[in-house]
Design a protein around this motif. Structure first.
Motif, short mmCIF file in Angstrom:
data_model
loop_
_atom_site.label_atom_id
_atom_site.label_comp_id
_atom_site.label_asym_id
_atom_site.label_seq_id
_atom_site.Cartn_x
_atom_site.Cartn_y
_atom_site.Cartn_z
N THR A 116 91.55 58.79 9.69
CA THR A 116 90.33 58.97 8.88
C THR A 116 89.99 60.46 8.77
N GLY A 124 92.44 62.18 6.58
CA GLY A 124 92.35 61.56 5.26
C GLY A 124 91.25 62.18 4.41
N LYS A 125 90.16 62.61 5.07
CA LYS A 125 89.06 63.28 4.36
C LYS A 125 89.57 64.49 3.58
N HIS A 126 90.65 65.09 4.08
CA HIS A 126 91.20 66.29 3.44
C HIS A 126 92.43 65.96 2.60
N GLY A 127 92.68 64.66 2.47
CA GLY A 127 93.80 64.25 1.61
C GLY A 127 95.16 64.25 2.27
N PHE A 128 95.19 64.30 3.61
CA PHE A 128 96.49 64.33 4.30
C PHE A 128 96.82 62.97 4.94
N ILE A 129 98.09 62.72 5.08
CA ILE A 129 98.54 61.55 5.84
C ILE A 129 99.66 61.98 6.80
#
Lengths: 389, 389
Positions: free
Chosen positions: B302, B305-310
């Protein structure tokens, strides 16, 4: 790493052996064999990974963890399409196994009904690997081809011998560094640290690689246990120790062992040291193409037997490319019953050590079989070294 | 190594699990499990060796190569009669296999008709090991108990935690040594040499042990391949690298990874570095007894994910005692589907790294679950280190 032609030659030699063994597909797990055929080089063998050789295709196929596919692209000569990653959910899972994935790939490639060779006794081919792949390919016929590629590796190319000569320079430096560092009041681990530093620094011209076995440097009574590593005990006057280390250049190993003492060596160590060095001289004098491995051992046995000594363990083994936990090739051993013929281009760790209940002496040489005899790869005095205090 | 009482407790916990799994005999091959139950510590796992646990006997039995029986006598708490050597002719032979010998011993001990647990997916339990032992004990019933002792190892004793704190001091020194050594014109292998020297030197108070994985220090584009080791290329201004290393004290590991650059880091590396360190902070804040492994991963997922990473690979794994080729315990992993509950005394390598096609950032922490939360074992600044040139 090596020219493409060298890899193609290695593949062709492997396929010739596949015909001898009656297999059409090889599933290889031994990291040394992966590297030998593809160039693959990364510390990733703690997860399952394989290289497939199909008898009717020129290039091998690499299958490994997704995270390691980059390393495969960087270090191998393979076409991108021959690098097949499996998802991370297969890693150390109790539900999925990487060999399920490998079995599916083989089925997709139309190999599900072929004769498949697997490395039954290779370090990283676990019982579970075999269970899963045989379960996943019920129509294939499996054969044990544990050392099929190892036997291809036995004769070195000129380029491989150049690598081993570089490794020889590294191990000479590392042994000298140990000799220089050992002293009264110095800890065993500080000597190990100096050895590591020399092994990895290499020379000004080329860097060193990690060795497949860590430095082993048992002291005093512990010299009876050749595979102990080190403690942080401080050396005292009168200590003696055996040092077994290697140099490594791009995964090629040249091992070397010596025995030393802090101050004068005990009389027993000196005496055994002389018997061992005499045994080495006599053994080397008889090594040449056409002699069998067991004949080499017999020369040694006779030599030390004159002084009333025996050595229960083998006198040495084939060396070259390797990954942890061993730098031996698992093919030729100098011992009774091994009738392998020596050939030019073979390389061995000649391991003359004599171990008793309360001490041991180990003085070894890495050697290359030449057209007419044998040559030691390193040049380092064999006598038991008595460090002046 | 540890007091006899600690080994007896470990044995009792193991036997409790044996009852759960329904086995009366364990045949263990994993060197970490051998050491955990007996203290056995030598670089001899390149030949087959086992420890047997019989449910109705207090002490385990060690079986290994003759040459290594001395090491067993030196390093284990076992009675001499529980140390059983096999002759050297079983070593890497195509005719005899050490598991033939083990099967005979089990028969002699009257265990030939029992329920026997084997470590089907342990590194050194090869397909051949399983074939030979099942062939040699046709009346026994075999079960897969691959990680039965690994699960006992998951919760550390106070003494084990003290070892890991010592390993933490060592890895802090080693990472600092890498930071100090990296420079323009310095070769990668020279940095690796400095790391090794620091790892093995340890501190003034205690020496370091070898780590189960070698230093990994890929540079530039190779940071996308986290398991590459090193080359002898010289660093240039603008290079960035990831360093994943460990400290080891008497086989107990504390790993640590950091990311650094020579001069200013590329904007992308800086940005990902910030996301990773924020993710670590948020994840650590949620780790405590009773939380599941998959919940830990979810916090991290999470956060980044806020920054667009996985991140496709698991976020970490249980650590402690180990031998090459891995310092993970192969039990708990921080990933979806792992519902293991965190408990006080567990130790993990929290491995937040994000890898792209052309670079990666890796910043990790080794942590201990406490009664009320979590504690990092090392204290080393997490920011991407920009080496002043």
């Amino acid at each position: 790493m090596f020219p493409r032609e060298e890899y193609q030659l290695r593949m062709n030699k492997t396929k010739q052996k596949m015909l001898e063994y009656g297999v059409e597909v090889l599933v290889l797990s031994n990291p040394s064999n992966l590297c030998y055929l593809t160039g693959y080089n990364a510390w990733s063998f703690y997860v399952h990974q394989v290289v497939l050789v199909l008898i009717d295709e020129e290039e091998p196929i690499w299958i490994g963890r997704e995270m390691d596919a980059h390393s495969a692209r960087t270090t191998t000569w393979l076409d991108q399409r021959r690098i097949i990653p499996y998802p991370d959910e297969f890693v150390q899972s109790t539900i999925r196994h990487p060999m399920d994935f490998v079995a599916n790939i083989l089925t997709d490639l139309g190999q599900g009904q072929r004769k498949i060779g697997v490395e039954m006794d290779a370090f990283y081919y676990t019982a579970m690997c075999h269970e899963r792949i045989t379960y996943g390919l019920p129509d294939a016929e499996f054969k044990n081809t544990s050392t099929i590629v190892n036997w291809v590796r036995v004769i070195k190319s000129d380029e491989e011998i150049r690598y081993m000569r570089k490794a020889a320079k590294i191990v000479e430096n590392a042994m000298q560094s140990a000799y220089d560092t050992v002293n009264v009041g110095v800890r065993e681990n500080d000597v190990a640290a100096a050895i590591y530093h020399a092994q990895v620094s290499g020379t000004k011209e080329f860097g060193g690689d990690y060795t497949s076995i860590v430095p082993m440097l048992p002291t005093g009574k512990n010299t009876a246990s050749p595979h102990l590593t080190w403690t942080d005990r401080k050396y005292v006057e009168g200590d003696f120790l055996t040092l077994e280390i290697a140099g490594c250049y791009q995964r090629y190993h040249t091992p070397l062992a010596r025995t030393m003492s802090l101050g004068k060596a005990p009389e027993s160590v000196r005496e055994v040291g002389k018997v061992v060095t005499e045994g080495i001289r006599e053994t080397l004098a008889q090594m040449k193409p056409g002699v069998t491995a067991e004949q080499v051992e017999e020369v040694w046995r006779t030599s030390i037997g004159k002084h009333g000594f025996i050595k229960a363990s083998r006198l040495g083994y084939s060396i070259g490319l390797s990954y942890p936990p061993d730098w031996g090739e698992h093919t030729i051993s100098f011992r009774k019953g091994d009738r392998s013929l020596l050939e030019p281009g073979m390389t061995f760790h000649l391991m003359p050590g004599i171990w008793f209940d309360d001490f041991g002496v180990e003085i070894t040489e890495s050697v290359l079989i030449t057209d007419s005899g044998v040559e030691t790869l390193t040049s380092f005095t064999r006598d038991v070294f008595e460090k002046p205090l």
